[in-house]
Each structure stands twice: as C-alpha cells, then as structure tokens.
Design a protein around this motif. Structure first.
Motif, PDB file in Angstrom:
ATOM      1  N   UNK A  71       8.537  10.398  26.344  1.00 22.92           N
ATOM      2  CA  UNK A  71       7.336   9.864  26.973  1.00 22.92           C
ATOM      3  C   UNK A  71       6.159  10.833  26.877  1.00 22.92           C
ATOM      4  N   UNK A  72       6.407  12.095  27.079  1.00 21.14           N
ATOM      5  CA  UNK A  72       5.323  13.084  27.015  1.00 21.14           C
ATOM      6  C   UNK A  72       4.708  13.149  25.623  1.00 21.14           C
ATOM      7  N   UNK A  73       5.544  13.074  24.612  1.00 20.89           N
ATOM      8  CA  UNK A  73       5.047  13.112  23.244  1.00 20.89           C
ATOM      9  C   UNK A  73       4.206  11.881  22.942  1.00 20.89           C
ATOM     10  N   UNK A  74       4.659  10.717  23.405  1.00 18.05           N
ATOM     11  CA  UNK A  74       3.897   9.484  23.174  1.00 18.05           C
ATOM     12  C   UNK A  74       2.560   9.534  23.897  1.00 18.05           C
ATOM     13  N   UNK A  75       2.542  10.028  25.132  1.00 14.89           N
ATOM     14  CA  UNK A  75       1.273  10.136  25.874  1.00 14.89           C
ATOM     15  C   UNK A  75       0.312  11.089  25.182  1.00 14.89           C
ATOM     16  N   UNK A  76       0.821  12.218  24.750  1.00 15.85           N
ATOM     17  CA  UNK A  76      -0.032  13.206  24.085  1.00 15.85           C
ATOM     18  C   UNK A  76      -0.613  12.639  22.795  1.00 15.85           C
ATOM     19  N   UNK A  77       0.180  11.929  22.038  1.00 15.06           N
ATOM     20  CA  UNK A  77      -0.339  11.362  20.794  1.00 15.06           C
ATOM     21  C   UNK A  77      -1.376  10.280  21.085  1.00 15.06           C
TER      22      UNK A  77
ATOM     23  N   UNK B  10      -7.076   8.604  20.937  1.00 16.89           N
ATOM     24  CA  UNK B  10      -8.174   7.903  21.621  1.00 16.89           C
ATOM     25  C   UNK B  10      -8.747   8.747  22.762  1.00 16.89           C
ATOM     26  N   UNK B  11      -9.397   9.852  22.457  1.00 16.57           N
ATOM     27  CA  UNK B  11      -9.881  10.742  23.523  1.00 16.57           C
ATOM     28  C   UNK B  11     -11.023  10.135  24.343  1.00 16.57           C
ATOM     29  N   UNK B  12     -11.900   9.350  23.730  1.00 11.04           N
ATOM     30  CA  UNK B  12     -13.034   8.785  24.462  1.00 11.04           C
ATOM     31  C   UNK B  12     -12.546   7.759  25.480  1.00 11.04           C
TER      32      UNK B  12
END
Length: 92
Positions: free
Chosen positions: A39-45, A50-52
C-alpha cells in the motif's frame, strides 16, 4: 597430486536426484516472480504521478478542518460571554 584435485571436483558435482532435478527445472521455468507492491508503494507512486492533485486535495482538507476555527472568539470573558444570570453560561 593433480589427479586427486580432479577427483575432488568430480565428486563435488554429484548428479541431482530426480526430485531435486524437477525442482530446479520448475524454478528455472518460472518467470521472475513480480511481487505485488504494498500500500505504501502504491500511495507513493500515486503522489509522484499526480502531485498537483494531491496538493489541491491536501489544502482543501486542511481548509475544511480549519473552517470551524473561524467562528472562535478568543479572549477574556466579557459582558458578551456572560450568561443571563450574570455568571458563566450554562450548557444543557
């Protein structure tokens, strides 16, 4: 002396038993196992892609949490904060 060393090499490479041979063939036949990202890897990616969007959602969330604080009236108690009987207000 050289013969003794050669024999040791030959002895070290014993033929595999049938079970070990099947296991090694099965292992070699499998493609490189790709593990599912956690889950952490998916959230980080997602954040990196999509940073904005993440920034807008974070600012909107913080604004929603801060909205009730706009109605606060900090300061010492005055006549406006006294109850009808002249003492502190009573909440029921």
């Amino acid at each position: 002396m050289r013969r003794v060393a050669d024999r040791r090499l030959v002895r070290a490479r014993k033929p595999l038993s049938a079970r070990k041979l099947r296991k090694s063939e099965k292992k070699a036949a499998k493609p490189a196992a790709r593990t599912r990202p956690n889950l952490s890897t998916r959230r980080a990616s997602f954040v990196v892609r999509r940073p904005v969007l993440v920034l807008v959602v974070a600012v909107a969330g913080l604004g929603a949490l801060a909205l009730p604080a706009t109605k606060l009236e900090p300061g010492p108690p005055g006549e406006g904060t006294m109850g009808a009987s002249g003492g502190p207000p009573r909440f029921r």
